[in-house]
Design a protein around this motif. Structure first.
Motif, PDB file in Angstrom:
ATOM      1  N   MET A   1       0.817  -1.218   0.000  1.00 15.32           N
ATOM      2  CA  MET A   1       0.000   0.000   0.000  1.00 15.32           C
ATOM      3  C   MET A   1       0.853   1.272   0.000  1.00 15.32           C
ATOM      4  SD  MET A   1      -3.122  -0.965  -0.123  1.00 15.32           S
ATOM      5  CE  MET A   1      -3.978   0.535   0.305  1.00 15.32           C
ATOM      6  N   ASN A   2       2.154   1.147  -0.040  1.00 17.97           N
ATOM      7  CA  ASN A   2       3.009   2.329  -0.025  1.00 17.97           C
ATOM      8  C   ASN A   2       2.677   3.251  -1.196  1.00 17.97           C
ATOM      9  OD1 ASN A   2       4.406   1.540   2.253  1.00 17.97           O
ATOM     10  ND2 ASN A   2       6.009   0.489   1.107  1.00 17.97           N
ATOM     11  N   GLY A   3       2.459   4.527  -0.890  1.00 21.06           N
ATOM     12  CA  GLY A   3       2.147   5.493  -1.916  1.00 21.06           C
ATOM     13  C   GLY A   3       0.693   5.536  -2.317  1.00 21.06           C
ATOM     14  N   LYS A   4      -0.141   4.685  -1.753  1.00 25.95           N
ATOM     15  CA  LYS A   4      -1.562   4.656  -2.082  1.00 25.95           C
ATOM     16  C   LYS A   4      -2.334   5.597  -1.156  1.00 25.95           C
ATOM     17  CE  LYS A   4      -1.114   1.296  -5.124  1.00 25.95           C
ATOM     18  NZ  LYS A   4      -1.342   1.524  -6.575  1.00 25.95           N
ATOM     19  N   VAL A   5      -3.501   6.021  -1.629  1.00 26.98           N
ATOM     20  CA  VAL A   5      -4.393   6.874  -0.847  1.00 26.98           C
ATOM     21  C   VAL A   5      -5.726   6.158  -0.684  1.00 26.98           C
ATOM     22  CG1 VAL A   5      -5.669   9.048  -0.775  1.00 26.98           C
ATOM     23  CG2 VAL A   5      -3.314   9.012  -1.631  1.00 26.98           C
ATOM     24  N   ARG A  25      -1.043   1.296   8.507  1.00 26.15           N
ATOM     25  CA  ARG A  25       0.085   0.429   8.877  1.00 26.15           C
ATOM     26  C   ARG A  25       0.666  -0.272   7.650  1.00 26.15           C
ATOM     27  NH1 ARG A  25      -3.556  -0.690  13.254  1.00 26.15           N
ATOM     28  NH2 ARG A  25      -2.785   0.283  15.177  1.00 26.15           N
ATOM     29  N   ASP A  26      -0.193  -0.519   6.656  1.00 22.32           N
ATOM     30  CA  ASP A  26       0.273  -1.155   5.433  1.00 22.32           C
ATOM     31  C   ASP A  26       0.902  -0.160   4.461  1.00 22.32           C
ATOM     32  OD1 ASP A  26      -0.600  -3.546   6.416  1.00 22.32           O
ATOM     33  OD2 ASP A  26      -2.326  -3.733   5.092  1.00 22.32           O
ATOM     34  N   GLY A  27       0.919   1.129   4.834  1.00 28.96           N
ATOM     35  CA  GLY A  27       1.628   2.119   4.034  1.00 28.96           C
ATOM     36  C   GLY A  27       0.784   3.155   3.335  1.00 28.96           C
ATOM     37  N   ALA A  28      -0.540   3.091   3.475  1.00 30.33           N
ATOM     38  CA  ALA A  28      -1.409   4.031   2.761  1.00 30.33           C
ATOM     39  C   ALA A  28      -1.593   5.326   3.546  1.00 30.33           C
ATOM     40  CB  ALA A  28      -2.769   3.399   2.500  1.00 30.33           C
ATOM     41  N   LEU A  51       2.225   6.803  12.608  1.00 29.36           N
ATOM     42  CA  LEU A  51       2.759   5.695  11.815  1.00 29.36           C
ATOM     43  C   LEU A  51       3.535   6.185  10.600  1.00 29.36           C
ATOM     44  CD1 LEU A  51      -0.435   3.433  11.896  1.00 29.36           C
ATOM     45  CD2 LEU A  51       1.729   2.959  13.064  1.00 29.36           C
ATOM     46  N   GLY A  52       3.627   7.515  10.467  1.00 29.44           N
ATOM     47  CA  GLY A  52       4.369   8.090   9.360  1.00 29.44           C
ATOM     48  C   GLY A  52       3.546   8.344   8.123  1.00 29.44           C
ATOM     49  N   LEU A 222      -8.159  -7.161   0.319  1.00 32.77           N
ATOM     50  CA  LEU A 222      -8.813  -6.762  -0.920  1.00 32.77           C
ATOM     51  C   LEU A 222      -8.227  -5.475  -1.486  1.00 32.77           C
ATOM     52  CD1 LEU A 222     -12.488  -7.592   0.066  1.00 32.77           C
ATOM     53  CD2 LEU A 222     -11.054  -8.838  -1.568  1.00 32.77           C
ATOM     54  N   ALA A 223      -7.664  -4.644  -0.629  1.00 30.04           N
ATOM     55  CA  ALA A 223      -7.048  -3.397  -1.080  1.00 30.04           C
ATOM     56  C   ALA A 223      -5.640  -3.613  -1.621  1.00 30.04           C
ATOM     57  CB  ALA A 223      -6.998  -2.391   0.070  1.00 30.04           C
ATOM     58  N   GLY A 224      -5.056  -4.758  -1.337  1.00 30.06           N
ATOM     59  CA  GLY A 224      -3.653  -4.994  -1.675  1.00 30.06           C
ATOM     60  C   GLY A 224      -3.444  -5.649  -3.025  1.00 30.06           C
ATOM     61  N   GLU A 225      -2.186  -5.801  -3.378  1.00 30.66           N
ATOM     62  CA  GLU A 225      -1.817  -6.342  -4.683  1.00 30.66           C
ATOM     63  C   GLU A 225      -2.290  -7.778  -4.882  1.00 30.66           C
ATOM     64  OE1 GLU A 225       2.334  -5.932  -5.390  1.00 30.66           O
ATOM     65  OE2 GLU A 225       2.306  -3.739  -5.281  1.00 30.66           O
ATOM     66  N   GLY A 226      -2.364  -8.544  -3.802  1.00 30.94           N
ATOM     67  CA  GLY A 226      -2.730  -9.946  -3.917  1.00 30.94           C
ATOM     68  C   GLY A 226      -4.153 -10.179  -4.374  1.00 30.94           C
ATOM     69  N   ALA A 227      -4.992  -9.141  -4.317  1.00 31.64           N
ATOM     70  CA  ALA A 227      -6.396  -9.291  -4.701  1.00 31.64           C
ATOM     71  C   ALA A 227      -6.692  -8.644  -6.051  1.00 31.64           C
ATOM     72  CB  ALA A 227      -7.297  -8.689  -3.633  1.00 31.64           C
TER      73      ALA A 227
END
Length: 243
Positions: A1-5, A25-28, A51-52, A222-227
């Motif tokens: 999720m890095n860089g995602k909104v 936490r996953d980077g969004a 969390l940055g 479901l929000a991630g690349e694996g889905a």
């Protein structure tokens, strides 16, 4: 999720707050909407920022069609785009059929159906390839265990049709749409030690309430690349409520 909104509607508490923080936490970067819970919404923002991640809380009433759509635009403008919409906001009204008024019907459908439609429509105009629309339904679309659920079950069942239609409508653009059906979940609105908890526990195969974090885990998947190849699908996270 890095860089995602991501935008999570109704994200100040319960499943919405857990989902927003899981995506952070996953980077969004995350935006959340709220109606009355300003302090709780600000707490979610502060936690996400710790969390940055960038985060913003937007007051919006999803029962108002214009506000439901404008919240999406405001979130995308504030965070520079939109990759994930989580339609979490909803109202629950359980009452005998004969006691439900026209005003009740209008309020529930305005929030649970029209607001979700308007948000999804607005999101589709801002989303690019690989984006996600994830909607929170209910286990009561699969099995209604007792009386009193006509209006709520109807409103959430409408979201199944919307999800499948969105999958077809947006699939050519690489945008997926899926729906998650929680079972009884321990939240402020429906605590696991509340007066109505025991019958709900008995209705599940696991004999317990779920946690908001367990629902958020499925949304994050479901929000991630694996889905990326999952769309138009329903996912029950209900402890076996429908088994």
């Amino acid at each position: 999720m890095n860089g995602k909104v991501a935008l999570v509607t109704g994200g100040s508490r319960g499943i919405g707050a857990a989902t927003a923080l899981r995506l952070a936490r996953d980077g969004a970067d995350v935006a959340i909407t709220y109606t009355a819970g300003k302090e709780a919404a600000e707490d979610v923002v502060r936690t996400a920022e710790a969390l940055g991640r960038r985060a913003v809380a937007l007051r919006a009433d999803s029962a108002d069609a214009a506000e439901a759509a404008e919240a999406v635009t405001r979130a995308a403008d504030a965070l520079g785009g939109l990759d994930v919409l989580v339609n979490n906001v909803g109202v629950g009204l359980l009452a005998p059929l004969e006691n439900i008024t026209v005003a009740d019907v209008d309020r529930v459908l305005a929030t649970n159906v029209r607001g979700v439609y308007m948000a999804s429509q607005a999101a589709a105009t801002r989303m690019g390839h690989g984006s996600r629309i994830i909607t929170i339904g209910t286990c009561m679309t699969r099995r209604v265990p007792g009386p009193g659920g006509t209006l709520y079950a109807m409103s959430k069942a409408a979201l199944i049709g919307l999800t499948k239609a969105l999958a077809r409508e947006l699939g050519g653009r690489g945008i997926t749409a899926n729906i998650v059906h929680p079972g009884p979940v321990d939240t402020d609105m429906n605590p696991a030690d509340g007066p109505y908890a025991e019958p709900q526990k008995a209705d599940t195969a696991l004999g317990r309430f779920g946690t908001a974090e367990e629902i958020a885990f499925m949304v994050a998947y479901l929000a991630g690349e694996g889905a990326a190849y999952v769309t138009g699908a329903e996912f029950s996270v209900d402890g076996g409520h429908g088994a």
